[in-house]
Design a protein around this motif. Structure first.
Motif, PDB file in Angstrom:
ATOM      1  N   LEU A  29      21.329  19.646   4.901  1.00 17.44           N
ATOM      2  CA  LEU A  29      22.379  20.620   4.598  1.00 17.44           C
ATOM      3  C   LEU A  29      22.001  22.000   5.133  1.00 17.44           C
ATOM      4  CD1 LEU A  29      23.258  19.508   0.979  1.00 17.44           C
ATOM      5  CD2 LEU A  29      24.747  19.340   2.975  1.00 17.44           C
ATOM      6  N   THR A  30      20.740  22.390   4.979  1.00 14.87           N
ATOM      7  CA  THR A  30      20.265  23.677   5.487  1.00 14.87           C
ATOM      8  C   THR A  30      20.407  23.734   7.006  1.00 14.87           C
ATOM      9  OG1 THR A  30      18.736  23.899   3.641  1.00 14.87           O
ATOM     10  CG2 THR A  30      18.275  25.223   5.592  1.00 14.87           C
ATOM     11  N   ALA A  31      20.075  22.647   7.679  1.00 14.82           N
ATOM     12  CA  ALA A  31      20.199  22.594   9.137  1.00 14.82           C
ATOM     13  C   ALA A  31      21.656  22.717   9.567  1.00 14.82           C
ATOM     14  CB  ALA A  31      19.597  21.304   9.671  1.00 14.82           C
ATOM     15  N   ARG A  32      22.533  22.080   8.854  1.00 11.86           N
ATOM     16  CA  ARG A  32      23.961  22.163   9.193  1.00 11.86           C
ATOM     17  C   ARG A  32      24.500  23.557   8.945  1.00 11.86           C
ATOM     18  NH1 ARG A  32      27.141  16.529   8.306  1.00 11.86           N
ATOM     19  NH2 ARG A  32      25.521  15.197   9.155  1.00 11.86           N
ATOM     20  N   ILE A  33      24.061  24.187   7.869  1.00  8.64           N
ATOM     21  CA  ILE A  33      24.482  25.566   7.592  1.00  8.64           C
ATOM     22  C   ILE A  33      24.030  26.481   8.727  1.00  8.64           C
ATOM     23  CG2 ILE A  33      24.097  27.559   6.076  1.00  8.64           C
ATOM     24  CD1 ILE A  33      24.050  25.494   3.734  1.00  8.64           C
ATOM     25  N   ALA A  34      22.797  26.306   9.188  1.00  6.91           N
ATOM     26  CA  ALA A  34      22.292  27.121  10.295  1.00  6.91           C
ATOM     27  C   ALA A  34      23.115  26.880  11.560  1.00  6.91           C
ATOM     28  CB  ALA A  34      20.819  26.807  10.551  1.00  6.91           C
ATOM     29  N   LEU A  35      23.410  25.637  11.845  1.00 11.26           N
ATOM     30  CA  LEU A  35      24.210  25.286  13.014  1.00 11.26           C
ATOM     31  C   LEU A  35      25.589  25.945  12.940  1.00 11.26           C
ATOM     32  CD1 LEU A  35      24.600  23.385  15.553  1.00 11.26           C
ATOM     33  CD2 LEU A  35      25.609  21.791  13.926  1.00 11.26           C
ATOM     34  N   LEU A  36      26.229  25.838  11.791  1.00  9.75           N
ATOM     35  CA  LEU A  36      27.568  26.396  11.636  1.00  9.75           C
ATOM     36  C   LEU A  36      27.544  27.920  11.643  1.00  9.75           C
ATOM     37  CD1 LEU A  36      28.948  23.851   9.033  1.00  9.75           C
ATOM     38  CD2 LEU A  36      29.623  24.067  11.428  1.00  9.75           C
ATOM     39  N   THR A  37      26.495  28.519  11.095  1.00  4.99           N
ATOM     40  CA  THR A  37      26.366  29.975  11.126  1.00  4.99           C
ATOM     41  C   THR A  37      26.256  30.469  12.568  1.00  4.99           C
ATOM     42  OG1 THR A  37      25.318  29.980   8.953  1.00  4.99           O
ATOM     43  CG2 THR A  37      24.973  31.928  10.314  1.00  4.99           C
ATOM     44  N   GLU A  38      25.477  29.770  13.385  1.00  5.77           N
ATOM     45  CA  GLU A  38      25.360  30.111  14.807  1.00  5.77           C
ATOM     46  C   GLU A  38      26.697  29.959  15.514  1.00  5.77           C
ATOM     47  OE1 GLU A  38      22.262  27.705  16.501  1.00  5.77           O
ATOM     48  OE2 GLU A  38      20.756  28.538  15.151  1.00  5.77           O
ATOM     49  N   GLU A  39      27.425  28.924  15.179  1.00 13.80           N
ATOM     50  CA  GLU A  39      28.728  28.695  15.807  1.00 13.80           C
ATOM     51  C   GLU A  39      29.717  29.780  15.391  1.00 13.80           C
ATOM     52  OE1 GLU A  39      31.606  26.717  18.242  1.00 13.80           O
ATOM     53  OE2 GLU A  39      29.434  26.966  18.232  1.00 13.80           O
ATOM     54  N   ILE A  40      29.692  30.201  14.142  1.00 15.62           N
ATOM     55  CA  ILE A  40      30.562  31.284  13.685  1.00 15.62           C
ATOM     56  C   ILE A  40      30.247  32.563  14.453  1.00 15.62           C
ATOM     57  CG2 ILE A  40      31.053  32.828  11.734  1.00 15.62           C
ATOM     58  CD1 ILE A  40      30.770  30.263   9.942  1.00 15.62           C
ATOM     59  N   ALA A  41      28.968  32.865  14.631  1.00 21.12           N
ATOM     60  CA  ALA A  41      28.575  34.061  15.387  1.00 21.12           C
ATOM     61  C   ALA A  41      29.070  33.969  16.829  1.00 21.12           C
ATOM     62  CB  ALA A  41      27.062  34.226  15.348  1.00 21.12           C
ATOM     63  N   ARG A  42      28.987  32.796  17.421  1.00 23.85           N
ATOM     64  CA  ARG A  42      29.465  32.601  18.794  1.00 23.85           C
ATOM     65  C   ARG A  42      30.975  32.803  18.882  1.00 23.85           C
ATOM     66  NH1 ARG A  42      31.050  28.557  22.605  1.00 23.85           N
ATOM     67  NH2 ARG A  42      31.623  27.134  20.938  1.00 23.85           N
ATOM     68  N   LEU A  43      31.707  32.282  17.904  1.00 20.53           N
ATOM     69  CA  LEU A  43      33.157  32.444  17.872  1.00 20.53           C
ATOM     70  C   LEU A  43      33.549  33.903  17.672  1.00 20.53           C
ATOM     71  CD1 LEU A  43      34.015  29.331  15.700  1.00 20.53           C
ATOM     72  CD2 LEU A  43      34.740  29.695  18.060  1.00 20.53           C
ATOM     73  N   GLU A  44      32.852  34.592  16.776  1.00 20.68           N
ATOM     74  CA  GLU A  44      33.145  36.003  16.526  1.00 20.68           C
ATOM     75  C   GLU A  44      32.862  36.853  17.765  1.00 20.68           C
ATOM     76  OE1 GLU A  44      30.854  36.683  12.961  1.00 20.68           O
ATOM     77  OE2 GLU A  44      32.599  36.310  11.695  1.00 20.68           O
ATOM     78  N   ALA A  45      31.787  36.548  18.486  1.00 21.07           N
ATOM     79  CA  ALA A  45      31.467  37.285  19.708  1.00 21.07           C
ATOM     80  C   ALA A  45      32.548  37.076  20.766  1.00 21.07           C
ATOM     81  CB  ALA A  45      30.099  36.861  20.238  1.00 21.07           C
ATOM     82  N   GLU A  46      33.018  35.860  20.891  1.00 19.95           N
ATOM     83  CA  GLU A  46      34.077  35.572  21.866  1.00 19.95           C
ATOM     84  C   GLU A  46      35.371  36.267  21.472  1.00 19.95           C
ATOM     85  OE1 GLU A  46      35.845  33.981  25.305  1.00 19.95           O
ATOM     86  OE2 GLU A  46      33.768  34.316  24.715  1.00 19.95           O
ATOM     87  N   ARG A  47      35.681  36.263  20.166  1.00 13.09           N
ATOM     88  CA  ARG A  47      36.879  36.955  19.687  1.00 13.09           C
ATOM     89  C   ARG A  47      36.789  38.444  20.001  1.00 13.09           C
ATOM     90  NH1 ARG A  47      38.187  36.917  13.417  1.00 13.09           N
ATOM     91  NH2 ARG A  47      36.192  37.992  13.467  1.00 13.09           N
ATOM     92  N   ALA A  48      35.621  39.053  19.769  1.00 14.13           N
ATOM     93  CA  ALA A  48      35.429  40.476  20.043  1.00 14.13           C
ATOM     94  C   ALA A  48      35.575  40.753  21.541  1.00 14.13           C
ATOM     95  CB  ALA A  48      34.060  40.929  19.544  1.00 14.13           C
ATOM     96  N   ARG A  49      35.009  39.875  22.374  1.00 18.35           N
ATOM     97  CA  ARG A  49      35.118  40.049  23.821  1.00 18.35           C
ATOM     98  C   ARG A  49      36.572  39.992  24.269  1.00 18.35           C
ATOM     99  NH1 ARG A  49      35.852  37.455  28.325  1.00 18.35           N
ATOM    100  NH2 ARG A  49      36.105  35.408  27.383  1.00 18.35           N
ATOM    101  N   LYS A  50      37.311  39.030  23.752  1.00 17.46           N
ATOM    102  CA  LYS A  50      38.716  38.893  24.140  1.00 17.46           C
ATOM    103  C   LYS A  50      39.555  40.051  23.592  1.00 17.46           C
ATOM    104  CE  LYS A  50      38.802  34.043  25.061  1.00 17.46           C
ATOM    105  NZ  LYS A  50      39.664  32.905  25.178  1.00 17.46           N
ATOM    106  N   SER A  51      39.234  40.508  22.401  1.00 21.10           N
ATOM    107  CA  SER A  51      39.954  41.627  21.820  1.00 21.10           C
ATOM    108  C   SER A  51      39.743  42.894  22.647  1.00 21.10           C
ATOM    109  CB  SER A  51      39.493  41.849  20.378  1.00 21.10           C
ATOM    110  OG  SER A  51      40.174  42.931  19.802  1.00 21.10           O
ATOM    111  N   ALA A  52      38.504  43.125  23.082  1.00 22.05           N
ATOM    112  CA  ALA A  52      38.207  44.293  23.909  1.00 22.05           C
ATOM    113  C   ALA A  52      38.938  44.198  25.247  1.00 22.05           C
ATOM    114  CB  ALA A  52      36.705  44.409  24.123  1.00 22.05           C
TER     115      ALA A  52
END
Length: 62
Positions: A29-52
């Motif tokens: 479960l901890t490993a999956r949380i880490a994986l999903l947290t990284e994916e959320i950060a990647r999605l947020e970065a892409e959203r910020a890039r597209k917004s800019a």
């Protein structure tokens, strides 16, 4: 697309949304949380890039 793509083993999904979690250990479960947290950060970065990019484009037409 190659004729032989179907012969390749399918990549196992590390996590599937809505999957049964009851059989997973705390470490899994901890490993999956880490994986999903990284994916959320990647999605947020892409959203910020597209917004800019969108803001810059809108600025050209004002």
């Amino acid at each position: 697309m190659s004729l032989f793509d179907d012969d390749q083993p399918k990549k196992k999904t590390a996590h599937e949304i809505g999957s049964d979690l009851s059989l997973l250990s705390v470490d899994e479960l901890t490993a999956r949380i880490a994986l999903l947290t990284e994916e959320i950060a990647r999605l947020e970065a892409e959203r910020a890039r597209k917004s800019a990019s969108r803001s810059a484009a809108e600025g050209l037409f004002r």
